[in-house]
Design a protein around this motif. Sequence first.
Motif, PDB file in Angstrom:
ATOM      1  N   LYS A 109       0.830  -1.198   0.000  1.00 58.92           N
ATOM      2  CA  LYS A 109       0.000   0.000   0.000  1.00 58.92           C
ATOM      3  C   LYS A 109       0.870   1.255   0.000  1.00 58.92           C
ATOM      4  O   LYS A 109       0.524   2.251  -0.656  1.00 58.92           O
ATOM      5  CB  LYS A 109      -0.916   0.005   1.226  1.00 58.92           C
ATOM      6  N   GLU A 110       1.991   1.211   0.713  1.00 59.82           N
ATOM      7  CA  GLU A 110       2.912   2.351   0.694  1.00 59.82           C
ATOM      8  C   GLU A 110       3.430   2.593  -0.713  1.00 59.82           C
ATOM      9  O   GLU A 110       3.549   3.745  -1.160  1.00 59.82           O
ATOM     10  CB  GLU A 110       4.081   2.095   1.641  1.00 59.82           C
TER      11      GLU A 110
ATOM     12  N   GLU B 297       1.922   1.836  -3.534  1.00 68.11           N
ATOM     13  CA  GLU B 297       0.826   2.389  -4.326  1.00 68.11           C
ATOM     14  C   GLU B 297       0.636   3.870  -4.031  1.00 68.11           C
ATOM     15  O   GLU B 297       0.370   4.673  -4.937  1.00 68.11           O
ATOM     16  CB  GLU B 297      -0.471   1.619  -4.046  1.00 68.11           C
ATOM     17  N   VAL B 298       0.771   4.247  -2.778  1.00 69.71           N
ATOM     18  CA  VAL B 298       0.625   5.654  -2.411  1.00 69.71           C
ATOM     19  C   VAL B 298       1.726   6.488  -3.058  1.00 69.71           C
ATOM     20  O   VAL B 298       1.479   7.573  -3.591  1.00 69.71           O
ATOM     21  CB  VAL B 298       0.646   5.825  -0.878  1.00 69.71           C
TER      22      VAL B 298
ATOM     23  N   TYR C 180      -1.058   7.694  -5.725  1.00 69.05           N
ATOM     24  CA  TYR C 180      -1.832   8.657  -4.937  1.00 69.05           C
ATOM     25  C   TYR C 180      -1.556  10.092  -5.371  1.00 69.05           C
ATOM     26  O   TYR C 180      -2.490  10.903  -5.497  1.00 69.05           O
ATOM     27  CB  TYR C 180      -1.515   8.484  -3.456  1.00 69.05           C
TER      28      TYR C 180
ATOM     29  N   GLU D 252      -4.227  12.874  -6.628  1.00 70.69           N
ATOM     30  CA  GLU D 252      -4.340  14.124  -5.873  1.00 70.69           C
ATOM     31  C   GLU D 252      -4.262  15.325  -6.808  1.00 70.69           C
ATOM     32  O   GLU D 252      -5.045  16.283  -6.681  1.00 70.69           O
ATOM     33  CB  GLU D 252      -3.232  14.176  -4.831  1.00 70.69           C
TER      34      GLU D 252
ATOM     35  N   GLU E 240      -8.484  15.523   0.767  1.00 69.56           N
ATOM     36  CA  GLU E 240      -7.884  14.251   1.171  1.00 69.56           C
ATOM     37  C   GLU E 240      -8.891  13.107   1.087  1.00 69.56           C
ATOM     38  O   GLU E 240      -8.578  12.065   0.495  1.00 69.56           O
ATOM     39  CB  GLU E 240      -7.292  14.376   2.579  1.00 69.56           C
TER      40      GLU E 240
ATOM     41  N   THR F 202      -9.595  12.387  -2.626  1.00 68.39           N
ATOM     42  CA  THR F 202      -8.461  11.707  -3.266  1.00 68.39           C
ATOM     43  C   THR F 202      -8.387  10.253  -2.826  1.00 68.39           C
ATOM     44  O   THR F 202      -8.201   9.349  -3.649  1.00 68.39           O
ATOM     45  CB  THR F 202      -7.146  12.420  -2.910  1.00 68.39           C
ATOM     46  N   ARG F 203      -8.558  10.009  -1.529  1.00 65.76           N
ATOM     47  CA  ARG F 203      -8.427   8.651  -1.011  1.00 65.76           C
ATOM     48  C   ARG F 203      -9.563   7.751  -1.523  1.00 65.76           C
ATOM     49  O   ARG F 203      -9.329   6.587  -1.862  1.00 65.76           O
ATOM     50  CB  ARG F 203      -8.399   8.663   0.514  1.00 65.76           C
TER      51      ARG F 203
ATOM     52  N   PHE G 135      -8.771   6.969  -5.056  1.00 72.25           N
ATOM     53  CA  PHE G 135      -7.629   6.042  -5.043  1.00 72.25           C
ATOM     54  C   PHE G 135      -8.109   4.605  -4.832  1.00 72.25           C
ATOM     55  O   PHE G 135      -7.676   3.676  -5.525  1.00 72.25           O
ATOM     56  CB  PHE G 135      -6.675   6.474  -3.924  1.00 72.25           C
ATOM     57  N   HIS G 136      -9.021   4.406  -3.906  1.00 69.20           N
ATOM     58  CA  HIS G 136      -9.501   3.054  -3.612  1.00 69.20           C
ATOM     59  C   HIS G 136     -10.447   2.535  -4.700  1.00 69.20           C
ATOM     60  O   HIS G 136     -10.459   1.332  -4.989  1.00 69.20           O
ATOM     61  CB  HIS G 136     -10.162   3.019  -2.244  1.00 69.20           C
TER      62      HIS G 136
END
Length: 202
Positions: free
Chosen positions: A126-127, A129-130, A134, A138, A156, A159-160, A163-164
């Motif tokens: 996940k890190e 991918e961010v 991300y 953004e 935020e 964006t999140r 993202f998901h």
Amino acid sequence: MSSVKSRREQYSQATKAALLEAATRRFADQGFAATALEDVAADIGASRGAVYHHFASKTALFEAVAGELESWMVRQVIEATEAAGDDPWKAAMAATDQFLQCCCDPVYGRVVWQEAPLALGWHRWKELEVVYAYGLIEQLVAGLIAAGQLPELPREPMTRITFHILGAAGMALAEAAEEDKERVKADYLTAIFHLFDGARLT
């Protein structure tokens, strides 16, 4: 002396690039667990020590491969947004389309979406991918808000959530059979564009 060093550096860089290419093929074809460093080294006629000279472990090698693939995806998406012109909405839609097209790629899909969570662990994946995805999302969300095409909501969460949503589509495409990928991509694009249109102001 500098010429000798330069040749050594060039050889080292060429070896590293060859290892990454060979490892990408192995990870995409066989998966992380079934890939041995000896096999990656043998593919380019090198020793296992050559692998360890550049990468501390198989996990480190895998993460480097995943990073290269993520960088490739980012370049593809940026090119698509630039080709879409100055309209932020068209750019966002082009970026979404291109991202899902990248997820249809069997190498990117297998390595990044299927093998990476197992090889790196859920949190490190996940890190990753961010780091790569991300920031792009953004920027696109910020551009749509600035252009008045999305409401001025907290960025935020917007964006999140986006993202998901895109992550769920990417995983679905990676898991789809090769003959079904284009259909699955079209279905997800239809659903995602419908959701985006529902939030659009103009």
